[in-house]
Scaffold this active site. Structure first.
Site, mmCIF file in Angstrom:
data_model
loop_
_atom_site.group_PDB
_atom_site.id
_atom_site.type_symbol
_atom_site.label_atom_id
_atom_site.label_comp_id
_atom_site.label_asym_id
_atom_site.label_seq_id
_atom_site.Cartn_x
_atom_site.Cartn_y
_atom_site.Cartn_z
ATOM 1 N N SER A 22 0.796 -1.227 0.000
ATOM 2 C CA SER A 22 0.000 0.000 0.000
ATOM 3 C C SER A 22 0.834 1.285 0.000
ATOM 4 O O SER A 22 0.486 2.230 -0.724
ATOM 5 C CB SER A 22 -0.980 -0.005 1.176
ATOM 6 O OG SER A 22 -1.881 -1.064 1.012
ATOM 7 N N LYS A 70 -9.917 -5.171 11.166
ATOM 8 C CA LYS A 70 -10.997 -4.662 10.297
ATOM 9 C C LYS A 70 -12.359 -4.585 10.996
ATOM 10 O O LYS A 70 -13.215 -3.810 10.587
ATOM 11 C CB LYS A 70 -11.111 -5.515 9.027
ATOM 12 C CG LYS A 70 -9.959 -5.306 8.051
ATOM 13 C CD LYS A 70 -10.206 -6.062 6.757
ATOM 14 C CE LYS A 70 -9.038 -5.985 5.811
ATOM 15 N NZ LYS A 70 -9.268 -6.675 4.539
ATOM 16 N N GLY A 130 -14.209 -20.525 0.674
ATOM 17 C CA GLY A 130 -13.711 -19.790 1.837
ATOM 18 C C GLY A 130 -14.803 -18.918 2.427
ATOM 19 O O GLY A 130 -15.769 -18.564 1.728
ATOM 20 N N ARG A 155 -14.219 -24.765 5.035
ATOM 21 C CA ARG A 155 -13.761 -25.833 5.927
ATOM 22 C C ARG A 155 -14.584 -25.804 7.221
ATOM 23 O O ARG A 155 -15.053 -26.821 7.695
ATOM 24 C CB ARG A 155 -12.265 -25.609 6.203
ATOM 25 C CG ARG A 155 -11.623 -26.626 7.078
ATOM 26 C CD ARG A 155 -10.152 -26.338 7.235
ATOM 27 N NE ARG A 155 -9.880 -25.020 7.833
ATOM 28 C CZ ARG A 155 -8.680 -24.547 8.092
ATOM 29 N NH1 ARG A 155 -7.601 -25.267 7.799
ATOM 30 N NH2 ARG A 155 -8.512 -23.362 8.643
ATOM 31 N N THR A 156 -14.750 -24.587 7.786
ATOM 32 C CA THR A 156 -15.570 -24.429 8.996
ATOM 33 C C THR A 156 -16.961 -23.975 8.545
ATOM 34 O O THR A 156 -17.169 -22.803 8.213
ATOM 35 C CB THR A 156 -14.940 -23.367 9.925
ATOM 36 O OG1 THR A 156 -13.546 -23.647 10.045
ATOM 37 C CG2 THR A 156 -15.597 -23.347 11.282
ATOM 38 N N LYS A 159 -18.924 -20.742 9.750
ATOM 39 C CA LYS A 159 -18.547 -19.409 9.245
ATOM 40 C C LYS A 159 -19.253 -19.107 7.924
ATOM 41 O O LYS A 159 -19.677 -17.987 7.661
ATOM 42 C CB LYS A 159 -17.026 -19.290 9.115
ATOM 43 C CG LYS A 159 -16.381 -18.993 10.467
ATOM 44 C CD LYS A 159 -14.889 -19.172 10.486
ATOM 45 C CE LYS A 159 -14.131 -18.137 9.724
ATOM 46 N NZ LYS A 159 -12.665 -18.380 9.817
ATOM 47 N N LEU A 229 -8.380 -14.599 -5.171
ATOM 48 C CA LEU A 229 -8.057 -13.356 -4.453
ATOM 49 C C LEU A 229 -6.576 -13.276 -4.076
ATOM 50 O O LEU A 229 -6.083 -12.228 -3.697
ATOM 51 C CB LEU A 229 -8.944 -13.198 -3.212
ATOM 52 C CG LEU A 229 -10.446 -13.138 -3.475
ATOM 53 C CD1 LEU A 229 -11.180 -12.609 -2.253
ATOM 54 C CD2 LEU A 229 -10.802 -12.296 -4.693
#
Ligand code: NAP
Length: 286
Positions: A22, A70, A130, A155-156, A159, A229
């Site tokens: 950045s 975040k 994801g 995977r989880t 979430k 991504l």
């Protein structure tokens, strides 16, 4: 770079943060546009809320926020953009009279990359691999553009379900038509859609020796376009999409465009195409 008593400060807070591209992006833009601004990394190891309040008192014009802060910064901002609020993550702080307003430019960055690459999500099926912070932005983007079916694999599973619940609320609040489904990552073969845009949102692929979250050619035969991504080229995901005949894109444009969107918010300007091209060259050279 000329620094004097009028130089405005921009920055990024996170931990770790010293590897970030950045500063190179934003200092290039300021130089190119002749803005008296400097952008620096702030590695915050203590309380991020105190850091944000201190930054405001110091007159810092704007900041990016990265992992792991975040969501934490949301506690100390004076206002939040509706989409950032729904996503639950702020990656850009814009100075206002009484504090910072929070935005999520990851979604804007991915949106602009998709527009650039002619990926139209309206009426499309979208599969996200994801369910972390980046997947949240991708999920809301799919619903914003009225994707047909949105499938979130993780995977989880919990979430993925949490994102699905928030996106379903957005769909119902805004009158969209997107149907949101979730599966455990290992159940990817239960996906009913025969053709979809796949967005790779896990951390798998960051390292050269990584495999892919899904390594089944049958899955990739249904992918029309694959957006990874991860910034790196030729991850296993990208190679499997390409070998199956799908179009492939990395996360580099998303990175650049989320930065451009932040710079535009801080300065209330539109960054011109030539400057954006210059930023692309910088990140491609890294
Ligand atoms: P995050 O919140 O930590 O989420 C990580 C995701 O990766 C979770 O879904 C996690 O699954 C999954 N995962 C990690 N290791 C795994 C494994 N061994 N097997 C299966 N799944 C695994 O991270 P994030 O912020 O969403 O970022 C994800 C990636 O996107 C990162 O590589 C980041 O660099 C990239 N990114 C790119 C941009 C851009 O501008 N291009 C912007 C943001 C992020 P669990 O939930 O099961 O742990």
């Amino acid at each position: 770079m000329h620094i004097d008593g009028n130089t405005l400060i921009l920055g990024i807070i996170g931990n770790p943060v010293r590897h970030t591209m950045s500063p190179a992006i934003h200092n290039f833009i300021s130089k190119k546009l002749g803005k008296n601004m400097v952008y620096v990394p702030f590695e915050v190891t203590g309380d991020v809320r105190t850091a944000v309040k201190g930054a405001f008192e110091l007159g810092i014009k704007g900041m990016n926020v990265t992992v792991p802060y975040k969501s934490d910064v949301i506690d100390v901002i004076c206002d939040i953009d509706d989409m950032a609020d729904r996503i639950g993550a702020v990656n850009t702080l814009v100075r206002k009279e009484n504090g910072y307003k929070g935005y999520n430019t990851d979604i804007l960055g991915l949106e602009r990359e998709m527009k650039d690459e002619d990926i139209n999500l309206n009426g499309e099926n979208v599969v996200l691999i994801g369910a972390g912070g980046a997947a949240r932005a991708a999920a809301f983007l799919a619903a914003k553009h009225n994707a047909n079916n949105l499938v979130i694999l993780n995977r989880t599973l919990e979430k993925a379900e949490a994102i699905a619940e928030d996106v379903r609320k957005y769909v119902s609040d805004t009158g969209k038509n997107t149907v949101v489904k979730t599966y455990a990552l290992s159940d990817y073969d239960k996906i009913e859609e025969n053709s979809f845009v796949a967005v790779q949102c896990t951390k798998i692929g960051l390292k050269e020796e990584d495999g892919a979250a899904i390594e089944d050619t049958e899955f990739y035969s249904k992918v029309t376009a694959g957006v990874d991504l991860i910034y790196r080229e030729n991850t296993k995901f990208q190679m499997m999409v390409r070998e199956a005949g799908g179009r492939v894109y990395t996360g580099l444009k998303m990175l650049v465009y989320q930065g451009i969107a932040a710079y535009e918010l801080w300065n209330d300007i539109t960054v011109d195409d030539e400057t954006i091209e210059g930023v692309m060259e910088i990140v491609n050279g890294r």
